[in-house]
Write a protein that holds these residues in place. Sequence first.
Motif, mmCIF file in Angstrom:
data_model
loop_
_atom_site.group_PDB
_atom_site.id
_atom_site.type_symbol
_atom_site.label_atom_id
_atom_site.label_comp_id
_atom_site.label_asym_id
_atom_site.label_seq_id
_atom_site.Cartn_x
_atom_site.Cartn_y
_atom_site.Cartn_z
ATOM 1 N N MET A 175 -82.726 17.992 -10.368
ATOM 2 C CA MET A 175 -82.459 17.527 -11.732
ATOM 3 C C MET A 175 -82.012 18.684 -12.625
ATOM 4 O O MET A 175 -81.052 18.558 -13.381
ATOM 5 C CB MET A 175 -83.700 16.867 -12.332
ATOM 6 N N LEU A 176 -82.699 19.810 -12.543
ATOM 7 C CA LEU A 176 -82.351 20.957 -13.378
ATOM 8 C C LEU A 176 -80.952 21.479 -13.055
ATOM 9 O O LEU A 176 -80.192 21.840 -13.957
ATOM 10 C CB LEU A 176 -83.388 22.069 -13.232
ATOM 11 N N ARG A 177 -80.589 21.502 -11.768
ATOM 12 C CA ARG A 177 -79.235 21.928 -11.396
ATOM 13 C C ARG A 177 -78.189 20.977 -11.974
ATOM 14 O O ARG A 177 -77.146 21.406 -12.474
ATOM 15 C CB ARG A 177 -79.095 22.011 -9.872
ATOM 16 N N ALA A 178 -78.461 19.662 -11.901
ATOM 17 C CA ALA A 178 -77.515 18.672 -12.430
ATOM 18 C C ALA A 178 -77.361 18.828 -13.941
ATOM 19 O O ALA A 178 -76.243 18.758 -14.476
ATOM 20 C CB ALA A 178 -77.979 17.260 -12.073
ATOM 21 N N ILE A 179 -78.466 19.038 -14.631
ATOM 22 C CA ILE A 179 -78.419 19.229 -16.088
ATOM 23 C C ILE A 179 -77.619 20.485 -16.412
ATOM 24 O O ILE A 179 -76.785 20.491 -17.326
ATOM 25 C CB ILE A 179 -79.843 19.289 -16.678
ATOM 26 N N ARG A 180 -77.839 21.545 -15.670
ATOM 27 C CA ARG A 180 -77.102 22.796 -15.888
ATOM 28 C C ARG A 180 -75.607 22.582 -15.686
ATOM 29 O O ARG A 180 -74.790 23.033 -16.496
ATOM 30 C CB ARG A 180 -77.612 23.882 -14.942
ATOM 31 N N ARG A 181 -75.235 21.903 -14.585
ATOM 32 C CA ARG A 181 -73.814 21.637 -14.334
ATOM 33 C C ARG A 181 -73.200 20.864 -15.503
ATOM 34 O O ARG A 181 -72.103 21.177 -15.957
ATOM 35 C CB ARG A 181 -73.630 20.847 -13.037
ATOM 36 N N ARG A 182 -73.908 19.855 -15.988
ATOM 37 C CA ARG A 182 -73.381 19.059 -17.109
ATOM 38 C C ARG A 182 -73.254 19.936 -18.359
ATOM 39 O O ARG A 182 -72.247 19.879 -19.052
ATOM 40 C CB ARG A 182 -74.269 17.863 -17.400
ATOM 41 N N ALA A 183 -74.254 20.733 -18.627
ATOM 42 C CA ALA A 183 -74.225 21.580 -19.831
ATOM 43 C C ALA A 183 -73.065 22.569 -19.778
ATOM 44 O O ALA A 183 -72.484 22.899 -20.814
ATOM 45 C CB ALA A 183 -75.545 22.317 -19.986
ATOM 46 N N LEU A 184 -72.720 23.017 -18.593
ATOM 47 C CA LEU A 184 -71.617 23.962 -18.434
ATOM 48 C C LEU A 184 -70.271 23.265 -18.281
ATOM 49 O O LEU A 184 -69.258 23.918 -18.032
ATOM 50 C CB LEU A 184 -71.877 24.870 -17.228
ATOM 51 N N GLY A 185 -70.285 21.915 -18.390
ATOM 52 C CA GLY A 185 -69.036 21.160 -18.309
ATOM 53 C C GLY A 185 -68.536 20.933 -16.914
ATOM 54 O O GLY A 185 -67.367 20.662 -16.699
ATOM 55 N N ARG A 186 -69.440 21.031 -15.938
ATOM 56 C CA ARG A 186 -69.044 20.841 -14.531
ATOM 57 C C ARG A 186 -69.747 19.643 -13.923
ATOM 58 O O ARG A 186 -70.068 19.644 -12.750
ATOM 59 C CB ARG A 186 -69.376 22.083 -13.728
ATOM 60 N N ALA A 187 -70.007 18.604 -14.717
ATOM 61 C CA ALA A 187 -70.694 17.424 -14.213
ATOM 62 C C ALA A 187 -69.853 16.767 -13.132
ATOM 63 O O ALA A 187 -68.652 16.620 -13.272
ATOM 64 C CB ALA A 187 -70.974 16.432 -15.340
ATOM 65 N N SER A 188 -70.534 16.361 -12.061
ATOM 66 C CA SER A 188 -69.820 15.635 -10.997
ATOM 67 C C SER A 188 -69.659 14.193 -11.433
ATOM 68 O O SER A 188 -70.375 13.698 -12.279
ATOM 69 C CB SER A 188 -70.601 15.732 -9.680
ATOM 70 N N ALA A 189 -68.723 13.502 -10.835
ATOM 71 C CA ALA A 189 -68.489 12.091 -11.182
ATOM 72 C C ALA A 189 -69.682 11.258 -10.778
ATOM 73 O O ALA A 189 -70.175 11.363 -9.668
ATOM 74 C CB ALA A 189 -67.234 11.594 -10.485
ATOM 75 N N ALA A 190 -70.166 10.455 -11.712
ATOM 76 C CA ALA A 190 -71.337 9.611 -11.440
ATOM 77 C C ALA A 190 -70.924 8.288 -10.880
ATOM 78 O O ALA A 190 -69.893 7.772 -11.106
ATOM 79 C CB ALA A 190 -72.142 9.417 -12.706
#
Length: 144
Positions: free
Chosen positions: A129-144
């Motif tokens: 979860m923390l890795r996913a939140i970090r990716r989103r915060a950095l603008g690198r969210a994967s497609a859901a």
Amino acid sequence: MRAVMETTWGEAPVSRALMSLTKADVSRGRRIADFFSGAGERVEAGDGEFLFIVLDCLEDRPRPRGTIADAFRECDGPGFLKMAMNIRYAEGLLSTETRVYATDDRTRRRFRTYWLVIRAASGLTRRSMLRAIRRRALGRASAA
């Protein structure tokens, strides 16, 4: 903190896979924060921190009336577990911690047994979860 509120289970596949074993609704598009808020109550804990609280009774009796936050403060009878999980962002570090308080020895022993079984999976879930939140915060969210 916006990323904390917007990240979905689809962005945290390890968390989603492990949580799906519990039969929880972890559909790809569901926001993780909504899941935790649905299990309990989200409390604003101040700048850069959310607190999710849950009150559970292991005995056969109803939870006290009122909000979960009110019951959480007031409930001290035997058989109750008071659980609080935070998500905090401070000084460039995103973290989470859970604290559990059992209101009596029997409940504490029952929870300890449960925790021994799920501890490793809980750690994997949080890291995912923390890795996913970090990716989103950095603008690198994967497609859901």
